[in-house]
Design a protein around this motif. Structure first.
Motif, short mmCIF file in Angstrom:
data_model
loop_
_atom_site.label_atom_id
_atom_site.label_comp_id
_atom_site.label_asym_id
_atom_site.label_seq_id
_atom_site.Cartn_x
_atom_site.Cartn_y
_atom_site.Cartn_z
N HIS A 147 0.86 -1.18 0.00
CA HIS A 147 0.00 0.00 0.00
C HIS A 147 0.90 1.24 0.00
CE1 HIS A 147 -4.34 -1.28 1.20
NE2 HIS A 147 -3.89 -1.91 0.14
N LYS A 162 -2.20 4.28 -1.26
CA LYS A 162 -2.56 4.29 0.17
C LYS A 162 -3.98 3.81 0.43
CE LYS A 162 -1.62 8.65 0.48
NZ LYS A 162 -1.49 10.02 1.02
N TYR A 163 -4.83 3.81 -0.60
CA TYR A 163 -6.23 3.39 -0.45
C TYR A 163 -6.92 4.13 0.69
CZ TYR A 163 -5.29 -0.35 -3.76
OH TYR A 163 -4.95 -1.05 -4.89
N GLN A 164 -6.74 5.43 0.73
CA GLN A 164 -7.37 6.30 1.73
C GLN A 164 -6.87 6.03 3.15
OE1 GLN A 164 -9.20 8.51 0.20
NE2 GLN A 164 -9.30 7.39 -1.73
N GLY A 165 -5.84 5.20 3.31
CA GLY A 165 -5.36 4.88 4.65
C GLY A 165 -3.88 5.14 4.79
N THR A 168 -5.74 -6.99 2.09
CA THR A 168 -4.91 -5.83 2.41
C THR A 168 -3.60 -6.28 3.06
OG1 THR A 168 -5.71 -5.51 4.67
CG2 THR A 168 -7.03 -4.55 2.88
N GLY A 206 -10.48 -0.18 1.56
CA GLY A 206 -10.50 1.08 2.28
C GLY A 206 -11.89 1.58 2.62
N GLU A 259 -14.89 0.84 4.58
CA GLU A 259 -15.22 -0.07 5.68
C GLU A 259 -16.59 -0.72 5.54
OE1 GLU A 259 -13.19 -1.24 8.08
OE2 GLU A 259 -11.76 -0.22 6.77
#
Length: 454
Positions: A104, A119-122, A356, A369, A371
């Motif tokens: 990621h 980063k997939y929003q993370g 992930t 990402g 939830e």
């Protein structure tokens, strides 16, 4: 259901539910278009008025041929498949493929990246070998009697975690002997970290490799930059050429993305062909409509023309002995997917899942990402059964707008992720993508007709 269209000098009639394709003359084309709404007498009168060189007997003979095709189940075939879709929630599915997000993080900063530069929003993260090992075990444990299993190494940029990729492959090779399984691996890379060792290992172990290149230097470098703002074209193209040269006859794809900046994307495909690449894929960008590179309604007709131009050029090049493969024109009319596969599609959330770096499960890489669509993890398995049931029921008949669409058994209702991001529901319809898909299928069928006519 019948779909009629004209392309490249051919009058093409597709019978959706039987899969029959007919290339017909002008008279038959018009008769087929009228036969369900007009009497035979009305059809004869209309054809005699339109054509100077046909007789009433000619028209009647054509009508008789059309009626015979209908009785033979090759025209106007009723849709007897919808009831199969209702069985999907109760079906017992096994997992056959995983997309391992081994990294990621990324060494490029591509403007249109759906994964937020990896980063997939993370948070940025690398998968450990222990997580990768457990993912292989999870796949084996949940694959039932299925022998052939698939693992995609994905990111971000998976070469930023190359040692773990190699370790996971080695572990899977050990396990396949113990459990009578056969693993096929795919690697997707932006090419920045390719070296001789990567080429040698990937060409030995990877069933397929996907190499990211958007085409011409100015197009590619406009959006695919590093964090210093420099384009990546000159650094990756020589590496890709060496990779493909040494790959021999093994599978690979040059995978590009076209945007509002290059709606003339065939020039990018032909540029890649000039570089020596023959296995090509070019995808339309999917992004917010207010992004400067978003495709517009005005772009759509240009894109239709581009797809047609591509199909004609591919036919020409094949005759000249220099063929190209375009992913979206690969169509097997005789030995294609079974009807269940044609209804249900890619199997995301049921047969295929993304993992992930932390071992969390999602329906596919485009949901990572979010939830709401977290399904569980590789230790406890799928614990969010509601999401899995939602995906089991996501098919060509789950979308009201698809039921009467001639292309539904080719797209299976389309990409659930694209539908979700466009409409907020996985059973919604991403109309722009649908329109482009239908044009691609028309072109692919025309190419088959052309080849059969030679």
């Amino acid at each position: 259901m019948v779909h009629q269209y004209k392309l490249n000098g051919y009058n093409i009639v597709l019978d959706t539910c039987s899969g029959s394709i007919h290339s017909v003359d002008d008279l038959a084309y018009d008769v087929i278009g009228m036969i369900r709404e007009y009497t035979q007498g009305d059809i004869i009168d209309a054809m005699l008025e339109k054509y100077d060189d046909v007789t009433a007997e000619d028209v009647q003979e054509c009508i008789d041929d059309v009626v015979a095709l209908r009785r033979a189940g090759k025209l106007f075939t009723p849709d007897n498949y919808e009831h199969l879709a209702y069985d999907f929630k109760a079906r017992n599915t096994v997992i056959k493929a995983l997309c391992l997000h081994v990294a990621h993080t990324c060494n490029l900063n591509c403007s249109y990246c759906f994964a937020s530069q990896g980063k997939y929003q993370g948070e940025r993260a690398l998968m450990t070998f222990e997580v990768g090992k457990r993912a292989i075990d999870f796949l084996i444990e949940n694959s039932g009697t299925r022998r052939n299993l698939e693992v995609d190494f994905f990111g971000g940029e998976p070469l930023m975690n190359w040692d773990v990729v190699k370790q996971v492959v080695a572990y899977a090779r050990e396990q396949e002997k113990l459990h009578d399984k056969n693993f096929r691996f795919t690697l997707t890379t932006n090419g920045m970290l390719i070296d001789d060792e990567v080429i040698e290992f990937a060409n030995k172990e990877m069933h397929n490799v996907v190499l990211s290149l958007d085409g011409r230097r100015e197009v590619h470098d406009h959006l695919r930059k590093d964090y210093a703002g420099n384009g990546s074209y000159d650094r990756i193209v020589p590496k890709f050429q060496e990779f493909v040269k040494k790959r021999g006859d093994k599978n690979y794809y040059m995978r590009g993305t076209f945007t509002h900046n290059n709606v003339d994307f065939t020039n990018d495909l032909f540029h890649m062909a000039d570089l020596g690449f023959t296995e090509l894929s070019m995808e339309p960008v999917v992004c917010a409509p207010d992004d400067p590179y978003a495709l517009t309604e005005e772009d759509k007709l240009i894109l239709f023309e581009q797809y047609e131009l591509l199909a004609k050029e591919m036919l020409k090049r094949k005759k000249e002995g220099r063929p190209l493969t375009f992913y979206h024109y690969m169509l097997d009319l005789e030995h294609g997917p079974c009807i269940y596969k044609r209804i249900s599609g890619c199997g995301s959330g049921t047969e295929y899942m993304a993992v992930t770096p932390w071992g969390e499960l999602y329906p596919c890489h485009q949901f990572v990402g979010d939830e709401k669509y977290s399904m569980g993890d590789i230790w406890k398995g799928v614990t969010n059964k509601e999401v899995q049931d939602e995906f089991k029921c996501c098919n060509a008949y789950a979308r009201e707008g698809c039921k009467d669409c001639w292309a539904k058994l080719y797209c299976s209702g389309g990409c659930a992720a694209n539908a979700y991001h466009a409409t907020g529901s996985i059973t919604g319809i991403y109309e722009y993508g649908c329109d482009l898909f239908k044009k691609r299928i028309e072109c692919a069928i025309m190419m088959k007709v052309s080849e059969a006519s030679e």
